[in-house]
Motif scaffolding. Structure first.
Motif, PDB file in Angstrom:
ATOM      1  N   ASP A   1      -2.280  11.261  -8.501  1.00 57.91           N
ATOM      2  CA  ASP A   1      -2.520   9.971  -9.074  1.00 57.91           C
ATOM      3  C   ASP A   1      -3.911   9.219  -8.379  1.00 57.91           C
TER       4      ASP A   1
ATOM      5  N   ASP B   1      -4.571   9.717  -5.515  1.00 54.50           N
ATOM      6  CA  ASP B   1      -4.499   9.446  -3.880  1.00 54.50           C
ATOM      7  C   ASP B   1      -5.359  10.413  -3.068  1.00 54.50           C
TER       8      ASP B   1
ATOM      9  N   ARG C   1      -4.744   5.714  -4.645  1.00 57.22           N
ATOM     10  CA  ARG C   1      -5.553   5.598  -5.544  1.00 57.22           C
ATOM     11  C   ARG C   1      -6.678   5.522  -5.149  1.00 57.22           C
TER      12      ARG C   1
ATOM     13  N   GLU D   1      -9.961   6.351  -7.082  1.00 59.29           N
ATOM     14  CA  GLU D   1     -10.463   5.472  -8.472  1.00 59.29           C
ATOM     15  C   GLU D   1     -11.144   4.337  -7.751  1.00 59.29           C
TER      16      GLU D   1
END
Length: 118
Positions: free
Chosen positions: A51, A53, A68, A71
């Motif tokens: 995800d 991380d 995250r 991102e």
């Protein structure tokens, strides 16, 4: 029959409400510096997780993460250059049942590498 249905329905409703309350106790919302425990850790590994991380391993073996982080514009190469084998201040978010391994702010020396604080 109706009484049994009401008992089962009431029990299920109470269970769902209890689950929602417990979930809210464990969710990390917007943190502030006052909501954190600050630790000094020597970072020995930086790696991507699921995800998006980013996980940091301390010399004690403890692992911390930026939720995250990939991102949010952070890159593994730059994090490795700035944090690997250095002592960092990590602000760890507190929640109702204790302290998480979720990093709200990561700082090396005077440089803030990452922050969620507004």
């Amino acid at each position: 029959m109706r009484k049994t249905f009401l008992i089962i329905f009431g029990t299920l409703l109470a269970f769902v409400l209890l689950c929602v309350m417990l979930f809210n106790l464990l969710v990390i919302k917007e943190t502030r510096p006052d909501d954190c425990l600050v630790k000094q850790v020597k970072i020995t590994a930086v790696e991507a997780g699921s995800d998006f991380d980013i996980f940091f391993t301390a010399d004690t073996g403890q692992r911390y993460y930026i939720n995250r982080g990939l991102e949010q514009g952070l890159t593994l190469n730059s994090l490795k250059k700035t944090t690997l084998n250095r002592t960092a201040s990590v602000h760890l978010a507190k929640f109702a049942l204790g302290v998480s391994n979720h990093i709200s702010q990561l700082q090396v020396g005077d440089s803030i590498i990452f922050t969620e604080f507004k």
